[in-house]
Design a protein around this motif. Structure first.
Motif, PDB file in Angstrom:
ATOM      1  N   ALA A  27       0.858  -1.189   0.000  1.00 28.80           N
ATOM      2  CA  ALA A  27       0.000   0.000   0.000  1.00 28.80           C
ATOM      3  C   ALA A  27       0.887   1.230   0.000  1.00 28.80           C
ATOM      4  O   ALA A  27       2.024   1.182   0.442  1.00 28.80           O
ATOM      5  N   GLY A  28       0.369   2.298  -0.536  1.00 32.49           N
ATOM      6  CA  GLY A  28       1.135   3.539  -0.520  1.00 32.49           C
ATOM      7  C   GLY A  28       0.875   4.373  -1.750  1.00 32.49           C
ATOM      8  O   GLY A  28       0.002   4.060  -2.561  1.00 32.49           O
ATOM      9  N   LEU A  29       1.673   5.430  -1.873  1.00 33.17           N
ATOM     10  CA  LEU A  29       1.477   6.359  -2.981  1.00 33.17           C
ATOM     11  C   LEU A  29       1.604   5.644  -4.329  1.00 33.17           C
ATOM     12  O   LEU A  29       0.840   5.920  -5.256  1.00 33.17           O
ATOM     13  N   LEU A  31       0.859   2.609  -5.180  1.00 37.25           N
ATOM     14  CA  LEU A  31      -0.366   1.866  -5.507  1.00 37.25           C
ATOM     15  C   LEU A  31      -1.464   2.832  -5.968  1.00 37.25           C
ATOM     16  O   LEU A  31      -2.179   2.566  -6.937  1.00 37.25           O
ATOM     17  N   VAL A  32      -1.567   3.971  -5.282  1.00 39.63           N
ATOM     18  CA  VAL A  32      -2.592   4.952  -5.651  1.00 39.63           C
ATOM     19  C   VAL A  32      -2.323   5.481  -7.055  1.00 39.63           C
ATOM     20  O   VAL A  32      -3.224   5.523  -7.906  1.00 39.63           O
TER      21      VAL A  32
ATOM     22  N   LEU B  95      -8.864  -4.780  -4.587  1.00 41.38           N
ATOM     23  CA  LEU B  95      -7.539  -4.182  -4.473  1.00 41.38           C
ATOM     24  C   LEU B  95      -7.284  -3.695  -3.046  1.00 41.38           C
ATOM     25  O   LEU B  95      -8.176  -3.149  -2.426  1.00 41.38           O
ATOM     26  N   GLY B  96      -6.059  -3.907  -2.607  1.00 38.54           N
ATOM     27  CA  GLY B  96      -5.686  -3.366  -1.301  1.00 38.54           C
ATOM     28  C   GLY B  96      -5.695  -4.410  -0.196  1.00 38.54           C
ATOM     29  O   GLY B  96      -5.229  -4.152   0.899  1.00 38.54           O
ATOM     30  N   PRO B 159      -9.223   5.205  -2.605  1.00 39.54           N
ATOM     31  CA  PRO B 159      -7.799   5.527  -2.731  1.00 39.54           C
ATOM     32  C   PRO B 159      -7.120   5.790  -1.385  1.00 39.54           C
ATOM     33  O   PRO B 159      -5.934   5.488  -1.230  1.00 39.54           O
ATOM     34  N   PHE B 161      -7.649   4.135   1.274  1.00 37.13           N
ATOM     35  CA  PHE B 161      -7.329   2.797   1.800  1.00 37.13           C
ATOM     36  C   PHE B 161      -6.157   2.188   1.022  1.00 37.13           C
ATOM     37  O   PHE B 161      -5.312   1.514   1.592  1.00 37.13           O
ATOM     38  N   TRP B 162      -6.100   2.447  -0.300  1.00 42.10           N
ATOM     39  CA  TRP B 162      -4.959   1.946  -1.077  1.00 42.10           C
ATOM     40  C   TRP B 162      -3.672   2.576  -0.555  1.00 42.10           C
ATOM     41  O   TRP B 162      -2.622   1.940  -0.535  1.00 42.10           O
ATOM     42  N   ALA B 163      -3.788   3.842  -0.148  1.00 38.01           N
ATOM     43  CA  ALA B 163      -2.588   4.559   0.300  1.00 38.01           C
ATOM     44  C   ALA B 163      -2.141   4.062   1.665  1.00 38.01           C
ATOM     45  O   ALA B 163      -0.946   4.020   1.952  1.00 38.01           O
ATOM     46  N   ASN B 164      -3.108   3.669   2.497  1.00 37.62           N
ATOM     47  CA  ASN B 164      -2.738   3.244   3.831  1.00 37.62           C
ATOM     48  C   ASN B 164      -3.777   2.295   4.389  1.00 37.62           C
ATOM     49  O   ASN B 164      -4.918   2.677   4.624  1.00 37.62           O
ATOM     50  N   ARG B 165      -3.361   1.043   4.642  1.00 35.26           N
ATOM     51  CA  ARG B 165      -4.326   0.047   5.110  1.00 35.26           C
ATOM     52  C   ARG B 165      -4.745   0.274   6.554  1.00 35.26           C
ATOM     53  O   ARG B 165      -5.634  -0.395   7.056  1.00 35.26           O
TER      54      ARG B 165
END
Lengths: 161, 237
Positions: A27-29, A31-32, B95-96, B159, B161-165
């Motif tokens: 996860a992180g920038l 992935l976004v 995703l995620g 997005p 959640f994608w950035a931080n679980r």
């Protein structure tokens, strides 16, 4: 060994991680950035993406601006040289883009702030209409500004009048 | 009609990375994407792994990304998906969340967030002789958020959640909303405290992907905004 009964989930996760038998993009920038163009969000998603880009662009400008202005104090000669660089047409075009970014970020921010205290406005169709309205106001303000600024850049920096 | 499926595959015992499997199946236009996936599993490749239980949009176990948008495979018609994907239906896991195999993801991080909001009735008063009564208006207040089936389509479309679980995610906030605004519940203070934390409601950027993804049509962003307002004002109006 930890008692699995105490925290079965943690125990299970530990087992998964240790065996590494799943696939998980971190996860992180990254992935976004990778998934935003692939995920088929609607106009709300793109309003947010534009808001982020405009915000980051404005932040970049502010950082450079604070740094170059601080040169007045530390190195006046370098400051004058920097200012002469800014007369280059590329910076003129950059300024036109900057005005667009500040305008969009500001107007879109007003839309969100205006909705924040009225939860009934947070319906997808309301917000889609409000986003389109915000975009119309943005264009109405930005097109004349861009034309005037573009004209100045053309006259001064390119034609040298 | 001939249906072309592009399915993201991953077998932890063989693959280091996911890969795309392409399949062609025969289906009726009004079949669901789930039926097409069943066809692949039952007649073409038995190793295809997916979750589904009721297959009728109630249990929420077959949430997956279909043509780039989170949905329940049992609620999307093949005809619509083919039109949307211009002749190919693309199917990916949510995703995620970690992919265990093919379309099956590890839901544990999702449920860990769910548990954080204390998703059960808290009321320390002695139980009344009959039920705890509520007016129709009081019931209406949180009606929308009672519809959640915990399919995770919303949280994994977000997005943030994608950035931080660590972000608690739309589904957990919906569940919290369901109890915070329930007149019989007394745990609102504790739930609002959890949601006011660093990875709580303030990570919501009002992107609306969750609302678009929700198979139950819950207006999730509105619920999140109502929780934000409740935190700000301290009122549960």
């Amino acid at each position: 060994m930890a008692d699995p009964k105490k925290n079965p989930q943690k125990e299970r996760q530990g087992v998964w991680r240790a065996r590494g038998d799943f696939w998980a993009p971190s996860a992180g920038l990254g992935l976004v950035l990778r998934e935003i163009p692939r995920y088929r969000g609607r106009v709300h998603q793109w309003a947010w993406v534009a808001n982020r880009i405009a915000g980051l662009g404005t932040l970049l400008f502010l950082t450079i601006h604070i740094l170059d202005t601080s040169l007045v104090y530390f190195a006046p000669d370098l400051y004058n040289h920097t200012l002469s660089l800014y007369r280059h047409p590329l910076f003129g075009i950059g300024e036109i883009i900057l005005v667009g970014m500040v305008l969009w970020h500001g107007l879109n921010g007003l839309r969100i702030a205006a909705s924040d205290f009225r939860p009934h406005l947070w319906a997808p169709h309301h917000q889609a209409r409000m986003i389109l309205g915000t975009f119309a106001i943005f264009l109405a303000l930005y097109i004349p500004a861009a034309v005037i600024m573009g004209n100045i850049v053309l006259q001064k920096s390119i034609l040298g009048r | 009609m001939k249906v072309r499926l592009r399915i993201q595959r991953f077998n932890p015992e063989k693959d280091r990375k996911p890969w795309w499997g392409e399949y062609e199946v025969e289906a009726e236009p009004v079949d669901r994407v789930l039926d097409a996936l069943h066809y692949v599993k039952w007649y073409i490749d038995g190793t295809l792994t997916l979750r589904r239980s009721c297959a009728h949009g109630i249990c929420g176990s077959d949430a997956m990304r279909i043509n780039g948008r989170n949905r329940l495979a049992c609620k999307v018609l093949v005809r619509e998906a083919m039109e949307e994907g211009r002749g190919v239906i693309t199917v990916q896991p949510l995703l995620g969340l970690p992919v265990i195999k093919d379309l099956v993801v590890d839901m544990e991080p999702f449920f860990a967030n769910y548990r954080k909001v204390l998703p059960y009735l808290i009321n320390d008063d002695p139980p009344p002789e009959r039920e705890r009564l509520q007016t129709p208006e009081e019931r209406e207040r949180y009606d929308d958020t009672t519809k959640c089936i915990l399919c995770a389509a919303c949280t994994t479309s977000c997005p943030s959640f994608w950035a931080n679980r660590e972000y608690i995610g739309p589904a957990a906030i919906v569940q919290a909303h369901r109890f915070i605004f329930d007149s019989r519940d007394q745990g609102a203070t504790e739930r609002l405290r959890v949601l006011n934390e660093w990875f709580g409601v303030w990570r919501c950027r009002t992107i609306f992907n969750c609302v678009e993804a929700c198979p139950r049509g819950i207006n999730i962003t509105r619920a999140i905004e109502e929780v934000k307002l409740a935190i700000l004002t301290g009122r549960l109006a």
